[in-house]
Scaffold this motif. Structure first.
Motif: not given
Length: 58
Positions: A26-28, A33-37
C-alpha cells in the motif's frame, strides 16, 4: 488488541507477514501515485523546452 511485547506486535498473532506485506504494498502504491506524475511533468517540461529551442533556431 494488546500485545505483550514488540515482537508480538510485529508477529500480529501469526499474521504479521500478511499484515506488513499489505502495508508495504500500500505504501509503495501511494508513493508511486505521487512520484509518477511528478516525473511525467518533469519529462514533459524538458521535452517542451527542447522543442521550443529547436523551433527558435529555425
Amino acid at each position: 488488541m494488546s500485545f505483550e511485547s514488540f515482537a508480538d506486535f510485529l508477529a500480529m498473532g501469526k499474521h504479521g507477514l500478511y499484515v506488513w506485506t499489505s502495508y508495504g504494498i500500500s505504501l509503495a502504491v501511494l508513493a508511486l501515485n505521487v512520484a509518477l506524475p511528478i516525473l511525467a511533468r518533469r519529462r514533459y517540461l524538458q521535452d517542451e523546452a527542447r522543442r521550443l529551442r529547436r523551433e527558435s533556431k529555425q
